[in-house]
Design an enzyme around this catalytic site. Sequence first.
Site, mmCIF file in Angstrom:
data_model
loop_
_atom_site.group_PDB
_atom_site.id
_atom_site.type_symbol
_atom_site.label_atom_id
_atom_site.label_comp_id
_atom_site.label_asym_id
_atom_site.label_seq_id
_atom_site.Cartn_x
_atom_site.Cartn_y
_atom_site.Cartn_z
ATOM 1 C CD GLU A 1 -2.736 1.340 2.423
ATOM 2 O OE1 GLU A 1 -3.550 2.289 2.466
ATOM 3 O OE2 GLU A 1 -2.615 0.494 3.339
ATOM 4 N NE ARG B 1 4.775 -6.706 12.039
ATOM 5 C CZ ARG B 1 4.450 -5.529 11.499
ATOM 6 N NH1 ARG B 1 3.538 -5.471 10.562
ATOM 7 N NH2 ARG B 1 5.032 -4.411 11.899
ATOM 8 C CE LYS C 1 1.998 3.469 7.158
ATOM 9 N NZ LYS C 1 2.274 2.037 7.017
#
Length: 570
Positions: free
Chosen positions: A108, A327, A337
Site C-alpha cells: 500500500e 514479520r 509509521k
Amino acid sequence: MDEKIKKEIRKLALQNAFEHKGQTQDKVVLGKILGTTPDLRSKVKEISQDISKIVEEINQLSTEEQKKEIENEFPELLQTKKKPEEREGLPELENAVDGKVVTRFPPEPNGYPHIGHAKAAIINSEYAKMYNGKFILRMDDTNPEAERMEYHAAIKVGLEWLGIEFDVIKNTSDDMEIFYEKGIELINSGKAYVCTCKRDDISKNRRERKACKCSREGDEKNKKNWEKMKTKFKPGEAIVRFRGDMKADNAVMRDPVLFRIIDEKHYTVGQKYRIWPSYDFAVAIEDSIDGVTHAFRSKEFELREEVIYAILDALKMRKPYQGFFSRLEFKGMPISKRIIKPLIEEGKVSWYDDPRLPTLEGLKRRGIKPEAIRKFIMSLGLTKANTLAPFESLEAFNRKFVDADSKRLFMVKNARLLKIKDLKKSSIEVLNHPGKNDEKRIIKIDEEFFISGEDADNITQEDEIRLLGLGNIKIEKEGSELEARFIGEEELKDIPKIQWVPKKTAHKIKMIIPRVLFNENEEFDEESLEEFDVYVEPYYLQINEGEEVQFIRFGYCRKESQTQAIFTHK
C-alpha cells in the site's frame, strides 16, 4: 466399486511399488487415494478390500513387469518431473506447476518501504523464479486518505534498488469497475448488504455477535442504498458488509466491510470514485483475476484467509493458495509509521532516510547492500516464528559484500600533532587493499603528522611506536604536541602500531555513527546518532560518493559526500 476408481488405485499402487523396490502397502495406497479423492472417505471399508486385492497383485509382479504395465497404461508416471531450483530457506510450494506459478507483491503506497516490505517482495519474487513463473507488482491503492504519489514512487525506487524485477506492474485502482460489478453481484444475490448503523453500534454488535437491523433489509432497499452511497450518504454513514457469520469465533468473519465511502482525492484517479473497496475485498478479487496461484503475506493477515476464501466462494471465483510468514523487524529499530512519523515531526529523526531507520532509504544511506538484504532474508526462510533480529545479523551478511572492494584508508579522531625528525622520505606507497597487490596509492609526507588523541594519550617519552606503512619512531617529547625521531623501517615485534595522516594534506570530514533508536526499555535514545569531526588522508577525495571504505581500526563507512561519511558497521 467403480472401474475408474479401481484404475486410479492400481495406478497409485504401481507408482508406489515402482518407487520402493517393487513393494507397496495397503495403508499407503489408501492414504494416497483418499488424498486425491476425498469423497471416498465415507467408503473406506468398501474400498479397503479392493485395495488389498490390488496391492497383493502388484507385489507379486517383478519390477520389470511393473514397469511394463506403467509404460503401457500409465506412461505419465515415467515422465521426469523438472525439480524446481532450490532457494535457501524456502520450502517447495504446494500444488505448484513449473512455468505456471504466479505470485505478487501488493504494497500500500501509504509510507516509505522498509525491511518488512523487502522480505515480502523477495520471498514472492524468489518463488516466481524458483518455478519459472510470473511476478506481479500491484500497488494496493484503495485508501485515498492515506496514500500519496510520493510513497508510490518511493516503493518503486526501493524495489529497483533491491534488484527485484516484475513481469506485470499495475494498480488495484485500475479495476474499480470490476469491484463495483462484483459488489453489486453480492448485493443482488443477498450475500452482501448496505449497513447504515453507527460505528459504535457496529462494533458493539460484532463484540456481542449480534446481527444488526440492516442485515434484515430486502434486496430493493440494499440496491437503493448502494445508489445513495454514490452521492447522498456521507463518509461513515453507510458501508457495504459481507454476509458472513456473526456467531463466528473468528471475528473477521462477523459481517466484514466490503466497501466504504471516502471523499478524498486519489493521487491517480482524482475524484472519479467515492466508494472504495476494503483490503479483504480488493485482495480477494485481484488475486483471483490476476491469476495469482500462491499469495504470500505476513502472518498478521492469517485470520483474513477465511473471509477472502468466503468472498471468492460467494462469487464462484478461483481461489489462490495462501501462505504466511513472520514479520521482520530489528531490535530497537521500529518499522511502524505510527512510531516513525512522530519522531520525524518532533525532529528526533531527520527523515525516512535517517541511517538509524530500517527503511530501504535508511539502509541504503547507511551502506547496507541490497545483495546482503536478500541473503539475510533468504537465510530466515519461510518461518512463522516471530523474527525480531539483532541488526548485527544483517551486518554479518553485509560485511561479506563490502569487504572485498572497500579501500583501506587512515583516519584519526581527536587529532594531535606529531613531529618526526630524521625522516628521509617525501612519500610512501601503500596498498589500497591487503588482498590486491596491484592497487596502490602514493601518500606525500613531511615531518608533521596527525595521530589520534586516544593513541597520543597512551604514549610516553622514550616509547617506540610503529606508524603503519611508514616505519618506527621513538618518542622524544610527550604533551599536547609530540616530537619523535625516525629509527628505521624494520618491523619490530611488541611495539604499538598506530595510524596517521599527514597534517599538510589531511582532509577534515564529519563522521556520523548511527545506533539503535530505542533501548531495552523501549525508550528513545537521545544519543543514538553521534557526530564528530575526523581527519582522513587526501585519497578519500578520489573515492566516488556512495562507495564503501574501511577506515583502519575503526570500521566500514559509506562516503556520503566529500565532507561526510556514515559509519556502516565494524
